[in-house]
Design an enzyme around this catalytic site. Structure first.
Site, PDB file in Angstrom:
ATOM      1  N   ASP A 329      13.432 -38.766 -31.736  1.00 22.75           N
ATOM      2  CA  ASP A 329      13.356 -37.918 -30.618  1.00 22.75           C
ATOM      3  C   ASP A 329      13.795 -38.697 -29.401  1.00 22.75           C
ATOM      4  O   ASP A 329      13.566 -39.964 -29.126  1.00 22.75           O
ATOM      5  CB  ASP A 329      11.557 -37.585 -30.304  1.00 22.75           C
ATOM      6  CG  ASP A 329      11.527 -36.531 -29.405  1.00 22.75           C
ATOM      7  OD1 ASP A 329      12.281 -36.481 -28.600  1.00 22.75           O
ATOM      8  OD2 ASP A 329      10.722 -35.568 -29.931  1.00 22.75           O
ATOM      9  N   ARG A 331      13.876 -37.245 -26.084  1.00 19.04           N
ATOM     10  CA  ARG A 331      13.566 -36.485 -24.936  1.00 19.04           C
ATOM     11  C   ARG A 331      12.936 -37.235 -23.958  1.00 19.04           C
ATOM     12  O   ARG A 331      12.836 -37.141 -22.683  1.00 19.04           O
ATOM     13  CB  ARG A 331      12.431 -35.300 -25.149  1.00 19.04           C
ATOM     14  CG  ARG A 331      13.466 -34.202 -26.076  1.00 19.04           C
ATOM     15  CD  ARG A 331      12.350 -33.123 -26.548  1.00 19.04           C
ATOM     16  NE  ARG A 331      11.376 -33.799 -27.788  1.00 19.04           N
ATOM     17  CZ  ARG A 331      10.477 -33.002 -28.129  1.00 19.04           C
ATOM     18  NH1 ARG A 331      10.330 -31.787 -27.984  1.00 19.04           N
ATOM     19  NH2 ARG A 331       9.652 -33.404 -29.003  1.00 19.04           N
TER      20      ARG A 331
END
Length: 416
Positions: A329, A331
């Site tokens: 991830d 983000r």
């Protein structure tokens, strides 16, 4: 084919003119916008530029193509008549609190009022935020009204499922010293890595340490506000929030391999509730497709999950992403609360999210969260059971215990 047009003189911005300071230096965090200074990125006036990059993120490439095709004049300056915000947002104390907002320009929608003296002198200052009103219609909301699960009041929500919202579009504006501090790294190292991993697209990251602001070529944020925006900074009014990261396949086309659209719709329902209670509801929509790894990577991971030995399993859900992308991830929710502080949020009554990363980032930034709202089990599509169980196992908030692979296989009608 005619003769090649002779190249005009190109003025490089990678090195400053000798002994020439930045004409309008930025003093990030100043409460007075004139003391803070405007972010000037317009290519029409390179002599006034005080930041790296340009407005519109990745869409700036389309502007370049329009100029190359002859459909847009390179020197064109926008006419911003009647484009001012439909609703007042700020200023709030959080705008000038040290380190509170580092990934967007809180004055980005107040160009005409905050920097009027400079605009009067012909300086090309462009907004990085726009605020308007709109009507949104969602079939799920309409169906909920017909089934008496959702109340329509004729103001926040009509009997057709349409709602009047205030919405804001925000471009990323990174204050590099603040970004580095947020991630616990040296600013020089951050600049070097950004330079290298954009293939040297922005040499000023390395050669212009005097330019402290960077407009990265990435997607921005859209905020949808249900109810009265003026109640948002007042903790005595109810406020529910859903922070949602883009998933085009589910959000727009209803793909059932994940829970994104169901959770987005549930978030909107909860936001409508707080708006109908006299407060407001806020949906923050971040352009971070595929956990910010991109849609191509996401689809490759879908294939890998389905084709791996033993089929799609919760235990290998995140591992398959890491195999393809090298990381699970990117983000980086550490920057996410900035938009909440731009809105002046101090307290959230109901946070519609199971993500431990989002919750931790919001609370760490100083915002009080009273309640966390998980996605109801009956909203999870059959093909998304693997995803939801993998997330619960990984630490996402839930009121239920994650199922083991055998039980999950029975729910799905197949053995893993």
């Amino acid at each position: 084919m005619g003769p090649t047009k002779q190249l005009q003189h190109i003025r490089l911005t990678s090195h400053p003119e000798k002994n020439t300071p930045v004409p309008f230096p930025l003093h990030w965090g100043e409460a007075d916008p004139l003391k803070r200074g405007p972010v000037i990125a317009a290519v029409t006036q390179p002599e006034f530029r005080n930041c790296i990059g340009t407005h519109s993120g990745s869409y700036s490439v389309y502007r370049a193509l329009a100029i190359a095709a002859g459909s847009l004049k390179a020197e064109y300056k926008p006419d911003f008549t009647n484009t001012s915000p439909t609703d007042v947002v700020g200023p709030y104390p959080s705008w000038s609190r040290p380190g509170q907002i580092v990934s967007l320009d809180p004055f980005g929608h107040l160009i005409e009022s905050a920097f009027a003296p400079m605009l009067a002198k012909g300086i090309d200052i462009r907004p990085s935020i726009a605020v308007t009103k709109a009507h949104v219609y969602l079939p799920e909301i309409h169906m909920g009204i017909k089934e008496n699960k959702i109340h329509f009041d004729g103001k926040i929500l009509t009997d057709t499922g349409a709602a009047t919202v205030t919405k804001a579009a925000l471009e990323p504006v990174w204050y590099l010293p603040g970004i580095a501090a947020r991630f616990g790294c040296e600013e020089g190292e951050l600049r070097r890595i950004l330079f290298e991993n954009t293939a040297g697209m922005y040499p000023e990251l390395i050669t212009r340490p005097d330019l402290l602001v960077f407009l990265p070529p990435i997607g921005g944020i859209t905020v949808y506000i249900f109810g009265d925006p003026q109640t948002i900074p007042d903790p005595t009014y109810p406020l529910n929030v859903r922070v949602h990261d883009e998933c085009n396949g589910s959000d727009v086309f209803g793909s059932d391999i994940c829970t994104c659209r169901p959770y987005l719709i549930h978030g909107i329902e909860v936001c409508i509730e707080s708006a109908q209670q006299g407060g407001a509801g806020v949906i923050v929509y971040n352009r971070k497709e595929g956990r910010a790894l991109g849609e191509v990577t996401k689809f490759l991971v879908y294939n890998a999950r389905k084709r791996q030995e033993g089929g799609d399993t919760a235990s290998k859900y995140f591992a398959r992403t890491e195999c393809v992308a090298g990381v699970q991830d990117v983000r980086f929710q550490e920057l996410m609360p900035d938009v909440l502080h731009w809105l002046g949020i101090q307290k959230i009554d109901r946070l519609v999210s199971m993500s431990n990363m989002k919750y931790d980032a919001i609370v760490k930034s100083g915002i009080v969260v009273k309640e966390r709202v998980p996605l109801p089990a009956d909203r999870v599509p059959d093909d998304a059971q693997v995803e939801i169980e993998a997330k619960k196992t990984a630490g996402y908030y839930s009121e239920t215990i994650p199922m083991d692979e055998a039980d999950l296989g029975k729910v799905k009608g197949r053995v893993f």
